[in-house]
Design a protein around this motif. Structure first.
Motif, PDB file in Angstrom:
ATOM      1  N   ALA A   5      27.504  -1.244   2.054  1.00 47.01           N
ATOM      2  CA  ALA A   5      27.881  -2.648   1.924  1.00 47.01           C
ATOM      3  C   ALA A   5      26.866  -3.590   2.562  1.00 47.01           C
ATOM      4  O   ALA A   5      26.967  -4.806   2.410  1.00 47.01           O
ATOM      5  CB  ALA A   5      29.250  -2.870   2.554  1.00 47.01           C
ATOM      6  N   LEU A   6      25.907  -3.029   3.287  1.00 48.56           N
ATOM      7  CA  LEU A   6      24.934  -3.891   3.971  1.00 48.56           C
ATOM      8  C   LEU A   6      23.606  -3.850   3.237  1.00 48.56           C
ATOM      9  O   LEU A   6      22.995  -2.781   3.113  1.00 48.56           O
ATOM     10  CB  LEU A   6      24.726  -3.414   5.414  1.00 48.56           C
ATOM     11  CG  LEU A   6      25.636  -4.048   6.458  1.00 48.56           C
ATOM     12  CD1 LEU A   6      27.086  -3.767   6.148  1.00 48.56           C
ATOM     13  CD2 LEU A   6      25.292  -3.547   7.830  1.00 48.56           C
ATOM     14  N   GLY A   7      23.163  -4.974   2.780  1.00 49.48           N
ATOM     15  CA  GLY A   7      21.919  -5.016   2.025  1.00 49.48           C
ATOM     16  C   GLY A   7      20.888  -5.917   2.673  1.00 49.48           C
ATOM     17  O   GLY A   7      20.956  -6.250   3.861  1.00 49.48           O
ATOM     18  N   MET A   8      19.958  -6.339   1.806  1.00 45.20           N
ATOM     19  CA  MET A   8      18.802  -7.113   2.227  1.00 45.20           C
ATOM     20  C   MET A   8      19.143  -8.319   3.097  1.00 45.20           C
ATOM     21  O   MET A   8      18.440  -8.652   4.037  1.00 45.20           O
ATOM     22  CB  MET A   8      18.133  -7.595   0.939  1.00 45.20           C
ATOM     23  CG  MET A   8      16.685  -7.770   1.046  1.00 45.20           C
ATOM     24  SD  MET A   8      15.967  -8.614  -0.372  1.00 45.20           S
ATOM     25  CE  MET A   8      16.794  -8.101  -1.800  1.00 45.20           C
ATOM     26  N   ASP A   9      20.227  -9.013   2.748  1.00 44.12           N
ATOM     27  CA  ASP A   9      20.583 -10.227   3.490  1.00 44.12           C
ATOM     28  C   ASP A   9      20.874  -9.903   4.951  1.00 44.12           C
ATOM     29  O   ASP A   9      20.349 -10.554   5.863  1.00 44.12           O
ATOM     30  CB  ASP A   9      21.793 -10.938   2.852  1.00 44.12           C
ATOM     31  CG  ASP A   9      22.965 -10.002   2.589  1.00 44.12           C
ATOM     32  OD1 ASP A   9      22.750  -8.779   2.529  1.00 44.12           O
ATOM     33  OD2 ASP A   9      24.101 -10.501   2.448  1.00 44.12           O
ATOM     34  N   VAL A  10      21.658  -8.845   5.190  1.00 42.93           N
ATOM     35  CA  VAL A  10      22.017  -8.486   6.566  1.00 42.93           C
ATOM     36  C   VAL A  10      20.790  -7.951   7.304  1.00 42.93           C
ATOM     37  O   VAL A  10      20.527  -8.313   8.460  1.00 42.93           O
ATOM     38  CB  VAL A  10      23.172  -7.456   6.578  1.00 42.93           C
ATOM     39  CG1 VAL A  10      23.464  -6.985   7.991  1.00 42.93           C
ATOM     40  CG2 VAL A  10      24.421  -8.073   5.959  1.00 42.93           C
ATOM     41  N   TRP A  11      20.000  -7.125   6.647  1.00 41.68           N
ATOM     42  CA  TRP A  11      18.832  -6.534   7.318  1.00 41.68           C
ATOM     43  C   TRP A  11      17.845  -7.632   7.744  1.00 41.68           C
ATOM     44  O   TRP A  11      17.364  -7.642   8.880  1.00 41.68           O
ATOM     45  CB  TRP A  11      18.083  -5.572   6.395  1.00 41.68           C
ATOM     46  CG  TRP A  11      18.923  -4.492   5.786  1.00 41.68           C
ATOM     47  CD1 TRP A  11      20.078  -3.958   6.292  1.00 41.68           C
ATOM     48  CD2 TRP A  11      18.679  -3.813   4.549  1.00 41.68           C
ATOM     49  NE1 TRP A  11      20.560  -2.993   5.451  1.00 41.68           N
ATOM     50  CE2 TRP A  11      19.728  -2.873   4.374  1.00 41.68           C
ATOM     51  CE3 TRP A  11      17.697  -3.884   3.584  1.00 41.68           C
ATOM     52  CZ2 TRP A  11      19.800  -2.029   3.257  1.00 41.68           C
ATOM     53  CZ3 TRP A  11      17.760  -3.047   2.483  1.00 41.68           C
ATOM     54  CH2 TRP A  11      18.800  -2.138   2.321  1.00 41.68           C
ATOM     55  N   LEU A  12      17.543  -8.537   6.810  1.00 41.46           N
ATOM     56  CA  LEU A  12      16.545  -9.574   7.137  1.00 41.46           C
ATOM     57  C   LEU A  12      17.080 -10.512   8.219  1.00 41.46           C
ATOM     58  O   LEU A  12      16.330 -10.958   9.095  1.00 41.46           O
ATOM     59  CB  LEU A  12      16.148 -10.350   5.876  1.00 41.46           C
ATOM     60  CG  LEU A  12      15.347  -9.528   4.844  1.00 41.46           C
ATOM     61  CD1 LEU A  12      15.209 -10.288   3.538  1.00 41.46           C
ATOM     62  CD2 LEU A  12      13.958  -9.167   5.380  1.00 41.46           C
ATOM     63  N   CYS A  13      18.382 -10.813   8.156  1.00 42.26           N
ATOM     64  CA  CYS A  13      18.967 -11.675   9.201  1.00 42.26           C
ATOM     65  C   CYS A  13      18.902 -10.975  10.554  1.00 42.26           C
ATOM     66  O   CYS A  13      18.606 -11.610  11.570  1.00 42.26           O
ATOM     67  CB  CYS A  13      20.418 -12.027   8.866  1.00 42.26           C
ATOM     68  SG  CYS A  13      20.568 -13.312   7.620  1.00 42.26           S
ATOM     69  N   ALA A  14      19.164  -9.658  10.571  1.00 37.78           N
ATOM     70  CA  ALA A  14      19.101  -8.930  11.848  1.00 37.78           C
ATOM     71  C   ALA A  14      17.700  -9.048  12.444  1.00 37.78           C
ATOM     72  O   ALA A  14      17.549  -9.262  13.657  1.00 37.78           O
ATOM     73  CB  ALA A  14      19.483  -7.469  11.638  1.00 37.78           C
ATOM     74  N   LEU A  15      16.674  -8.932  11.608  1.00 37.64           N
ATOM     75  CA  LEU A  15      15.302  -9.090  12.122  1.00 37.64           C
ATOM     76  C   LEU A  15      15.075 -10.521  12.610  1.00 37.64           C
ATOM     77  O   LEU A  15      14.464 -10.749  13.648  1.00 37.64           O
ATOM     78  CB  LEU A  15      14.280  -8.735  11.038  1.00 37.64           C
ATOM     79  CG  LEU A  15      14.277  -7.278  10.551  1.00 37.64           C
ATOM     80  CD1 LEU A  15      13.183  -7.070   9.506  1.00 37.64           C
ATOM     81  CD2 LEU A  15      14.070  -6.296  11.700  1.00 37.64           C
ATOM     82  N   ALA A  16      15.596 -11.476  11.833  1.00 40.17           N
ATOM     83  CA  ALA A  16      15.418 -12.879  12.240  1.00 40.17           C
ATOM     84  C   ALA A  16      16.148 -13.168  13.550  1.00 40.17           C
ATOM     85  O   ALA A  16      15.699 -13.994  14.349  1.00 40.17           O
ATOM     86  CB  ALA A  16      15.935 -13.803  11.133  1.00 40.17           C
ATOM     87  N   TYR A  17      17.259 -12.488  13.796  1.00 42.79           N
ATOM     88  CA  TYR A  17      18.005 -12.712  15.046  1.00 42.79           C
ATOM     89  C   TYR A  17      17.409 -11.930  16.216  1.00 42.79           C
ATOM     90  O   TYR A  17      17.974 -11.916  17.302  1.00 42.79           O
ATOM     91  CB  TYR A  17      19.478 -12.335  14.860  1.00 42.79           C
ATOM     92  CG  TYR A  17      20.246 -13.299  13.983  1.00 42.79           C
ATOM     93  CD1 TYR A  17      20.017 -14.676  14.048  1.00 42.79           C
ATOM     94  CD2 TYR A  17      21.203 -12.850  13.091  1.00 42.79           C
ATOM     95  CE1 TYR A  17      20.712 -15.560  13.238  1.00 42.79           C
ATOM     96  CE2 TYR A  17      21.907 -13.734  12.279  1.00 42.79           C
ATOM     97  CZ  TYR A  17      21.652 -15.085  12.357  1.00 42.79           C
ATOM     98  OH  TYR A  17      22.341 -15.967  11.563  1.00 42.79           O
ATOM     99  N   GLY A  18      16.303 -11.240  15.978  1.00 45.26           N
ATOM    100  CA  GLY A  18      15.577 -10.663  17.110  1.00 45.26           C
ATOM    101  C   GLY A  18      15.506  -9.153  17.160  1.00 45.26           C
ATOM    102  O   GLY A  18      14.911  -8.609  18.098  1.00 45.26           O
ATOM    103  N   ALA A  19      16.083  -8.441  16.169  1.00 46.04           N
ATOM    104  CA  ALA A  19      15.941  -6.975  16.182  1.00 46.04           C
ATOM    105  C   ALA A  19      14.510  -6.619  15.790  1.00 46.04           C
ATOM    106  O   ALA A  19      13.916  -7.281  14.945  1.00 46.04           O
ATOM    107  CB  ALA A  19      16.938  -6.347  15.202  1.00 46.04           C
ATOM    108  N   VAL A  20      13.958  -5.570  16.413  1.00 48.04           N
ATOM    109  CA  VAL A  20      12.607  -5.144  16.010  1.00 48.04           C
ATOM    110  C   VAL A  20      12.681  -4.197  14.815  1.00 48.04           C
ATOM    111  O   VAL A  20      11.692  -4.012  14.108  1.00 48.04           O
ATOM    112  CB  VAL A  20      11.831  -4.470  17.168  1.00 48.04           C
ATOM    113  CG1 VAL A  20      11.552  -5.447  18.281  1.00 48.04           C
ATOM    114  CG2 VAL A  20      12.550  -3.237  17.695  1.00 48.04           C
TER     115      VAL A  20
END
Ligand code: SF4
Ligand code: SF4
Length: 585
Positions: free
Chosen positions: A323-338
């Motif tokens: 259920a988790l796609g590109m939107d969640v992954w890219l947001c996680a990186l934008a919120y500071g995940a490496v």
């Protein structure tokens, strides 16, 4: 309805939520515990429920010897019908018939020979079909059974009647796996009564690109669903909420966001992720990595590996990783995940893996176009422990970007836009555009202005408002960001003048600008002067009809240059030019 902000967790509550205790040997480990305790991760906007009712009528599909044994084991508490498969033979007295020795109607069990022709349905509503002399009939009414339809199916046929990656609730097909059969036999008696589960999806037909004007385009959600819950319904799709088990790959695959995951909503999940990442850094943690796993076998995996994982790993448990796609992954990186790692378990359905991998390639191309590490988003197999641990170890040395402050939304493309805009501001090597793999949901249209007649067939089918006409001017306008690359316009174009080209444009002005793909001068009626077509359409008509017998006289050719009203008037003037032309033939 809106989510309620969580109050945080105690040490014990966190342990219960994760199913294990996370070590705190380092500053990262301590920061992680502090961050995870500050947020319960279960702020979820409620969704509606889907209810099942089962009275415990079981259809057991098996050969007689095995089946009778199973009926003996289950028949005491449940109403069992043993369906013994046989080949349909119209010469037999009845292709659906009581087996000699069956306990007969009215008892708690019954044995039936039947030429089976398929099973459909879900817990409490299974239909079993049989073939009688070439005709397919519903078996339950044929049996005149008091308990119909069947509530549960235990299918030991080879092959099983239903073959899909995730079977519907209430259907068991253990095949030759003895342990799976024992698990099914233990579970079946529990499936009597009323049950419910969340309705996992939202669907907005207004932006669905499945079809228009009789043209079929996007089928991505249908192809991605491991439960076969989604089907085509004219220009829209239909989701059977009873078959849907929340795998979520439909929402991940959907290019437009027409189908989205409802439990949790992307905005709720991302809000938690954002808070946890912010708290982790505020508490002194470094280089947070997000590990996404499912709440079933993934949770058990975490319990077994928690001690040996790098302590900068933030566990993110979800019902289904699909259920988790590109939107969640890219947001996680934008919120500071490496880095974001999706953990695939042996039971992750192949269709979910395929979809996640395709989306990962799209996201990697978008990251690469900015000079960010394309491996910042990874899919890893739990079964390949060495590769998984090495990847998690490598990412631990990464440098976190400045965290974004945007509020996450429930709209997929908006989240992608916001995340990419933030990542682009900190891009080490920003390009203007990035090529994307075929099938990506972003890109432009290439229109052949020599063959496009500006008929606007493409505008009428576009579900995303990416294409528009120029009002009173013959113009084809395009907004690239709106285009989901569904291909409806390409199929609708009678001149084959449109080609899709996948790419990502980083410059927000270019991405959202209205571009003119083709334009022409209006053609004015030679009789009344009203603009009624484009110059190119009239030229093309003249050329195409130049050899036609009806258009050999100058007055007939002139009619092509008239608007509809003037053409009709002219045809009936003085006996009608059309008749003149016909007389000449
Ligand atoms: S646009 Fe989304 S909901 Fe519509 S058919 Fe495609 S994947 Fe399914
Ligand atoms: S412009 Fe064409 S490809 Fe893009 S969304 Fe509209 S119909 Fe689909």
């Amino acid at each position: 309805m809106s989510a309620v902000k969580s109050a945080g967790l105690s040490v014990t509550e966190l342990e219960q939520r994760l199913g294990c205790r996370l070590p705190e040997r380092s500053a990262d480990g301590q920061a992680r515990s502090a961050a995870l305790m500050a947020d319960s991760w279960d702020d979820r906007t409620p969704t509606s429920l889907v209810a099942y009712t089962s009275a415990g009528s079981v259809a057991i599909i098996a050969n007689r010897e095995v089946g009778e044994d199973l009926v003996t084991r289950q028949g005491e508490t449940l109403k069992c019908t043993l369906l013994i498969p046989r080949v349909d033979d119209a010469s037999q007295p009845g292709a659906i018939a009581d087996a000699a020795g069956g306990s007969g109607e009215g008892g708690s069990t019954r044995s039936i020979y039947a030429a089976l022709a398929g099973v459909s349905g879900y817990l409490g509503q299974f239909t079993v079909k049989g073939r009688v002399g070439g005709e397919v009939v519903d078996i339950a009414p044929s049996l005149l059974t008091a308990h119909k339809p069947f509530d549960i199916v235990l299918d030991l046929g080879e092959p099983a009647q239903l073959e899909c990656e995730m079977l519907p609730p209430g259907y068991f097909a253990p095949g030759t796996d003895g342990e799976a059969l024992e698990r099914a036999l233990a579970e079946i008696p529990e499936l009597v009564g009323e049950f419910d589960k969340p309705r996992y999806f939202n669907y907005n037909p207004d932006i669905c690109a499945h079809g228009a004007s009789g043209i079929r385009a996007c089928t991505r959600c249908i192809d991605a669903c491991p439960t076969l819950a989604i089907s085509s319904a004219g220009e829209c799709i239909e989701v059977n909420p009873y078959l849907c088990q929340g795998g979520g790959s439909c929402a991940t695959a959907c290019p437009s966001g027409a189908i989205s995951y409802a439990f949790p909503l992307a905005g709720d999940l991302l809000a938690s992720l954002r808070r946890v990442l912010a708290d982790y850094y505020q508490s002194g943690g470094l280089a947070a990595q997000v590990l996404v796993y499912d709440g079933d076998s993934g949770r058990e995996w975490l319990r077994q590996h928690a001690e040996s994982l790098p302590e900068n790993i933030i566990p993110c448990e979800v019902e289904e990783i699909g259920a988790l796609g590109m939107d969640v992954w890219l947001c996680a990186l934008a919120y500071g995940a490496v880095a974001v790692t999706m953990l695939c378990m042996p039971g992750t359905p192949p269709s979910v893996r395929r979809e996640l991998e395709e989306q990962r390639l799209f996201a990697a191309a978008i990251l690469q176009g900015m000079g960010h590490d394309p491996d910042g988003i990874r899919l890893r197999e739990a079964s390949d422990e060495a590769a998984l641990m090495s990847a998690l170890g490598e990412a631990s040395t990464g440098q976190a970007l400045e965290a974004a402050t945007f509020q996450p939304q429930n709209e997929k493309r908006t989240n992608i836009r916001l995340a990419v805009e933030h990542l682009y501001e900190q891009a080490p090597a920003p390009a203007e555009t990035a090529p994307l793999p075929a099938g990506a949901p972003f890109g432009e249209l290439l229109v052949n202005d020599k063959t496009c007649t500006l008929c606007m067939a493409c505008v009428s089918v576009c579900p995303a408002s990416a294409l528009s006409d120029g009002g009173s001017e013959p113009k084809l306008n395009f907004i690239e960001w709106n285009c989901v690359q569904c291909g409806l316009c390409e199929s609708a174009c009678p001149e084959d003048a449109i080609q899709r080209h996948t790419r990502f444009v980083y410059d927000p002005r270019l991405r959202r600008a209205t571009r003119v793909l083709n334009e022409d001068k209006p053609f004015h009626c030679v009789s009344c002067g009203k603009p009624f077509a484009t110059t190119r359409v009239i030229e093309s008509m003249r050329e195409k009809l130049s050899g036609h017998w009806m258009f050999q006289k100058p007055e007939a050719v002139k009619r092509l240059e008239m608007c509809e009203d003037c053409r009709v008037k002219d045809m009936f003037k003085d006996g009608g030019g059309l008749l003149d032309a016909h007389d000449d033939a």
